[in-house]
Structure formats: C-alpha cells, structure tokens
Design a protein around this motif. Structure first.
Motif, PDB file in Angstrom:
ATOM      1  N   CYS A  15      42.369  27.924  34.160  1.00 33.77           N
ATOM      2  CA  CYS A  15      42.577  29.147  33.389  1.00 33.77           C
ATOM      3  C   CYS A  15      43.042  30.311  34.252  1.00 33.77           C
ATOM      4  O   CYS A  15      43.742  31.199  33.779  1.00 33.77           O
ATOM      5  N   ALA A  25      44.430  33.794  32.506  1.00 32.57           N
ATOM      6  CA  ALA A  25      43.305  34.645  32.133  1.00 32.57           C
ATOM      7  C   ALA A  25      42.827  35.417  33.350  1.00 32.57           C
ATOM      8  O   ALA A  25      43.071  35.019  34.495  1.00 32.57           O
ATOM      9  N   VAL A  53      42.540  36.467  27.567  1.00 30.76           N
ATOM     10  CA  VAL A  53      42.900  35.140  27.058  1.00 30.76           C
ATOM     11  C   VAL A  53      43.681  35.300  25.754  1.00 30.76           C
ATOM     12  O   VAL A  53      43.288  36.064  24.873  1.00 30.76           O
ATOM     13  N   TYR A  60      41.757  29.445  25.417  1.00 28.09           N
ATOM     14  CA  TYR A  60      41.599  29.874  24.030  1.00 28.09           C
ATOM     15  C   TYR A  60      41.057  28.737  23.165  1.00 28.09           C
ATOM     16  O   TYR A  60      40.348  28.955  22.203  1.00 28.09           O
ATOM     17  N   VAL A  70      34.241  34.054  26.947  1.00 24.83           N
ATOM     18  CA  VAL A  70      35.561  34.667  26.877  1.00 24.83           C
ATOM     19  C   VAL A  70      35.410  35.925  26.027  1.00 24.83           C
ATOM     20  O   VAL A  70      34.895  35.865  24.914  1.00 24.83           O
TER      21      VAL A  70
END
Length: 159
Positions: A15, A25, A53, A60, A70
């Motif tokens: 990520c 992210a 995100v 996601y 998140v």
C-alpha cells in the motif's frame, strides 16, 4: 498463525510502496513490527493507520485481519456509508458518534453482519457472530450453517 503478521506487513508494504505515486497510501502511524518484549507478541504487526486511500488502491478493498485502520475524509454521512458499504466484505463495522439518532441511522444503513456503536472488542460467546458478502463464511456459507437452511422432521411409524 505466525504467517499472519507477515501477510499484514506485506499488505502494508504494498500500500505504501511507491511514495509520491498516484496510487500510494500515506502511512500515518505504524507500519512495522510491534516492539513488545514478550516473545509470543514479537511477531505481531504494530498498530497502523493509512490515509489518502482511494478506490483505485488495493488498500481500499483489502481485509487486513491485523491492526490496520484506514481513515477516510468524507463530505457527509452518505459518503461515509457509501465507503463503508463499497467493499466485498462485511464482517464487522464500527460507528463512533455522540448523536444517538445518528448512531442508529448509520448502523441501520451499514452492510455488515455486526455493527458496534461507540465500543470495540464487544464480542461475546452469547452473541451471534458472522458477516455478510464475502465475510459470510461461518454463519451464512459454512458447513455447520447448513442446518439453518434445512427443515428437519422426525417421523416415527408404529410397527
């Protein structure tokens, strides 16, 4: 299992792998191993928070099964519910609010098998446990759950 922290850490790495890239992210907190001295706890991933995100990112759609949160910035309640429901998973969700009416309204609209309001770690053996969508295994799609979809009948005939 011992492999779980490795999987969680690998997912976090994916990520945040390309800092500055369009589909990366932001790592707000954590991202590494939990530094606890207990040998049984050492392999655990540290609590991690990702921000920035977007729907195009793996994060996601990921169900991390680790201490990963998140955080999304949304314009309103409807957008928050859209994000919460915009996943193929639906085991549990959490709502935090000081407004009891909003708590009930949002909890009713979230597509999850369990919704907790202003509380975490509230599971209990006497409460139903399970999810919907791809998180339904165990309650909706597990072998033991087949009994819930079968009508049983005993017929005895004197002979």
């Amino acid at each position: 299992p011992a492999a779980m922290p490795e999987l969680v850490l690998a997912l976090i790495s994916i990520c945040i792998a390309l800092p500055g890239a369009a589909l990366t992210a932001w790592l707000a907190v954590g991202g590494g191993r939990d530094p606890r001295p207990d040998p049984l706890e050492e392999a655990a991933a540290a609590g991690t928070v990702l921000t920035g995100v977007t729907p195009e990112m793996d994060a996601y759609r990921e169900e991390f099964f680790g201490p990963v949160g998140v955080v999304y910035r949304v314009a309103d309640e409807d957008e928050a519910i859209e994000i919460a429901n915009g996943t193929e998973f639906g085991l549990g969700s959490y709502v935090f609010t000081t407004d009891p009416e909003q708590a009930q309204r949002v909890a009713d609209r979230i597509d999850a098998g369990m919704v907790y309001v202003n509380i975490v770690l509230a599971d209990s053996p006497e409460l139903p446990f399970g999810g919907i969508k791809r998180s339904g295994t165990g309650r909706e799609m597990g072998l033991l759950a087949a009994d819930e979809f079968v009508n049983k009948k005993l017929v005895r005939i004197a002979g």
